[in-house]
Design an enzyme around this catalytic site. Structure first.
Site, PDB file in Angstrom:
ATOM      1  N   HIS A  70      15.565 116.165  12.964  1.00  0.00           N
ATOM      2  CA  HIS A  70      15.636 116.831  11.658  1.00  0.00           C
ATOM      3  C   HIS A  70      14.508 117.849  11.524  1.00  0.00           C
ATOM      4  CE1 HIS A  70      17.384 116.844   7.624  1.00  0.00           C
ATOM      5  NE2 HIS A  70      16.165 116.891   7.116  1.00  0.00           N
ATOM      6  N   ARG A 124      23.192 118.533   4.148  1.00  0.00           N
ATOM      7  CA  ARG A 124      21.965 118.228   3.410  1.00  0.00           C
ATOM      8  C   ARG A 124      22.207 117.429   2.130  1.00  0.00           C
ATOM      9  NH1 ARG A 124      17.918 123.274   3.011  1.00  0.00           N
ATOM     10  NH2 ARG A 124      16.625 121.631   2.134  1.00  0.00           N
ATOM     11  N   TYR A 180      -1.045 106.659   5.305  1.00  0.00           N
ATOM     12  CA  TYR A 180      -1.571 105.386   4.805  1.00  0.00           C
ATOM     13  C   TYR A 180      -0.525 104.270   4.790  1.00  0.00           C
ATOM     14  CZ  TYR A 180      -5.348 108.380   3.114  1.00  0.00           C
ATOM     15  OH  TYR A 180      -6.388 109.276   3.041  1.00  0.00           O
TER      16      TYR A 180
END
Length: 753
Positions: A85, A39, A130
């Protein structure tokens, strides 16, 4: 065995019993290793954390390369989460946004369309439903060789798909874009660098592996952030950072002053918000700490991404002092931690210095290129093997057709009669009728020749370590030519910024500081004061005076060559006898104060400092500045020597006159005197040594600065001798030469004016 109310039989399984401390320790260690490896820390090979690598790979699988059309970010995030993931969508999208922000990544990997945040607020990006995105052209350097047998593949989280363990990066991406991350018990902070410089350093290491970090620092000057703000960290500190992999980098905003006097900030340090900077300055204005600033404005626009206006009340404001204060108290100057902690090729996290970092990445790159060439060599050899079989078929086309029409198992007949392999026999059977033309034989021969040449070239490179390194070097240079650019963050050493002091807020009143022979000091409000006319304590008398302003600093020099400073506004009033300097300072015992001036702590003005033994140099007044009560040793003196000093040098001054106790005079060019910040200096005048034991040797007793076509007055008690023109020129000589005797009657001269 047990029964419930419905008489259903339930089997009671054995329960494993473990000590809570042992279980907690194991669970925490597993979690810590997961955070570190999967990570928070990047891999040295491609410079990416797992989430970044999965985003790049998922976008390539969606066909979102640099030449494709943009696609909704939500589509990419969905693929990343669903296939590779299984974590939160917000964190995944934020990682994607970071790779698209040109002010965050030196070389962005994602090309975004829509609102992807701004320098004012990097997290003001629109929702993923968006925005649209595709891969940038630079990301090709990570993906171009992915399907060429270059890297290992591992199963995804549910074992249904495969993903690359690391991407085959063609350049050291981690050093180019940098990264930050916090794991369990460790962290990483790697600054971004310039592609051209890093590639040049890699090529130099390929040619000469014995290069030191000092050699590499001549190529890689330092980090290169996406902003044009200045890196002001001294070169020695940058070199030390690269030696250890640990350190810090300081950045300072760039500014210009417009004709009307306003200060315009044109570039801010990396990831510093203009709004926050203006808020910090405004808070000081409200607290009345910046009386010289009248207004603040943010005039940033598309053409000027950063344009912060600091409007001044008048043109008399000391802009340098104001900006130094703002650098010290706001984010106009920021410090960035450097911790080059990275997962190496051995899959272990380690802090690496610059050379180890580059050497290990080059090892990864050489291995990647070797895998790619071996993969291509296998393909070429396989194709040549197939072409050999096809050529046999074309040379015996009639028999081949006959066998196919006659035998139930033509493949076995091909292998038996022409000694072909299964692969060759299958390729013959897969031939289409339109490929049986006579021209096909010519094409096969031509392809064989080309592939044979390619095979020879590949084998030559793979068989020679030098050629393999040259191939890597050639590819690096090509990539640098395509994607390289000029450095954005200039490296300029600057003095340390300091907040303004109390005296800088005081009115700039004219004052005269008077020093007595016994070291008593006082300040009078005027430049018209004659210190010799003031009253002194019994047994004391006037010695020195200096004119200046109440916001300046008083500089003192004692007979041991030590300098001292006191704020002028703290000096006692001249209405009384003043105060002894020993109450504020701690000079050596028996030391006397020999020189006094008033100036600002950061003054660039220069003076000439000499000993009466004839040695001297030119320091800046700021070199004498110290906060230490015990002073600062500026001039090294031999036993029995005392310092003499001039006032500040100006552009008109070109010569300095030295008068000796034997009535001799030497004038030399100021340019011949070395500029030092401390020390003994060079020999300036050749003095006579004492012929008689115990006699006092010749000493310098006076020093004066000369302007062009100036005059010099020799004082001998009440007599004065004025020298000018040719009479003055006759005393000019080279540094360290013997002085000339003054006219009769001035053998006991006492001073110069």
């Amino acid at each position: 065995m047990a029964k419930n109310k419905t008489n259903t039989t339930i089997k009671l399984y054995d329960i494993e019993k473990r000590d809570l401390a042992e279980f907690s320790e194991g669970a925490y260690l597993n979690y810590a290793m997961y955070v570190i490896m999967d990570r928070a820390l990047p891999h040295i090979g491609d410079g990416l954390k797992p989430v970044q690598r999965r985003i790049i790979y998922a976008m390539s699988e969606l066909g979102l390369n640099a030449t494709a059309k943009h696609k909704k970010s939500a589509r990419t995030v969905g693929d990343v989460l669903g296939k590779f993931h299984p974590h939160g969508d917000a964190a995944c999208y934020e990682a994607m946004v970071l790779m698209a922000q040109s002010f965050s990544f030196r070389y962005p990997l994602v090309d975004g369309q829509g609102n992807w945040g701004s320098t004012d607020d990097p997290k003001s990006f629109a929702a993923m439903r968006y925005t649209e995105a595709k891969l940038s052209a630079f990301s090709d350097l990570l993906l171009a060789e992915l399907a060429q047998g270059t890297v290992n593949w591992i199963p995804n989280f549910d074992g249904t798909l495969e993903e690359p363990k690391v991407l085959p990066a063609r350049v050291p991406t981690l050093l180019l874009n940098g990264t930050t991350g916090i794991a369990v018990g460790m962290a990483t902070d790697i600054p971004p660098h310039n592609l051209t410089e890093v590639v040049e350093a890699c090529c130099a290491l390929l040619e000469d592996p014995s290069l030191t970090i000092k050699d590499l620092c001549k190529i890689i000057k330092g980090p290169d952030y996406p902003t044009q703000a200045e890196i002001i960290t001294p070169k020695k500190e940058i070199a030390a950072m690269y030696e250890t992999g640990l350190g810090s980098i300081r950045m300072r905003a760039k500014w210009v002053q417009e004709k009307q006097g306003d200060i315009i900030v044109t570039a801010l340090p990396h990831q510093i918000s203009p709004a926050k900077v203006l808020e910090q300055i405004a808070a000081q204005m409200q607290a009345k700490k910046l009386p010289m600033v009248s207004d603040l404005r943010d005039e940033s626009d598309y053409e000027n991404p950063t344009r912060l206006v600091i409007e001044l009340k008048n043109n008399k404001v000391d802009v340098g002092a104001l900006l130094d204060h703002l650098f010290a108290t706001t984010d106009l100057e920021s410090t960035y931690r450097v911790n080059m902690n990275v997962i190496g090729l051995d899959n272990r996290p380690k802090v690496k210095n610059l050379k180890l970092f580059l050497v290990e990445w080059l090892e990864f790159r050489v291995s990647t290129v070797k895998n790619r060439l071996n993969y291509r060599l296998e393909k070429v050899q396989d194709r040549l093997h197939v072409l050999d079989g096809l050529l046999i078929a074309y040379l015996n086309i009639d028999e081949i057709i006959h066998i196919i029409r006659t035998y139930d198992d033509p493949k076995a007949q091909f292998i038996k009669k022409y000694k072909l392999s299964d692969r060759q026999a299958d390729s013959i059977l897969d031939l289409k009728l339109r490929h049986l033309a006579k021209l096909e034989e010519v094409k096969i021969t031509s392809e064989q020749n080309e592939l044979s040449k390619e095979r020879a070239g590949l084998e030559a490179i793979l068989g020679s370590e030098k050629k393999l390194k040259n191939q890597v070097k050639k590819e690096l240079e090509q990539d640098a030519l395509k994607f390289g650019d000029k450095r954005r963050s200039p490296i300029i050493e600057r003095s340390e910024a300091q907040a303004m002091k109390m005296e800088e807020h005081l009115p700039q009143e004219a004052i005269t500081v008077i020093l007595s022979k016994n070291g008593w000091v006082r300040a009078a409000k005027s430049h018209e004061v004659d210190g010799s006319m003031l009253n002194f304590k019994p047994g004391d008398e006037f010695k020195l005076q200096a004119k200046g302003k109440s916001n300046q600093t008083a500089y003192f020099l004692d007979s041991t060559g030590r300098s001292y400073t006191l704020p002028a506004y703290k000096l006692p009033s001249a209405r009384g006898f003043g105060e002894s300097l020993s109450s504020e300072l701690t000079p050596p015992s028996a030391a006397t104060f020999e020189w006094l001036t008033l100036d600002l702590p950061e003054s660039e003005e220069k003076i000439i400092l000499i000993s009466n033994g004839g040695y001297g140099f030119i320091p800046k007044i700021q070199d004498l500045y110290t906060k230490n009560k015990t002073g600062k040793l500026v001039m090294k003196l031999s036993e029995g020597e005392k310092p003499l000093c001039t006032g500040p040098l100006t552009a008109d001054h070109h010569g300095v006159a030295l008068l000796t106790s034997e009535g001799r005079l030497l004038i030399m060019d100021i340019k011949d005197i070395p500029e030092l910040n401390k020390g003994k200096g060079n020999k300036l005048i050749n003095l006579k040594k004492s012929a008689k034991p115990g006699a006092i040797p010749e000493q310098v007793i006076g020093i004066a600065l000369l302007a062009k076509k100036g005059k010099l007055q020799i004082l001998a008690n009440k007599r004065k001798l004025e020298l000018s023109g040719k009479a003055l020129d006759s005393y000019y000589g080279e540094r360290a030469s013997a002085p000339l005797k003054l006219p009769a009657g001035y053998g006991k001269a006492t001073g110069l004016e």
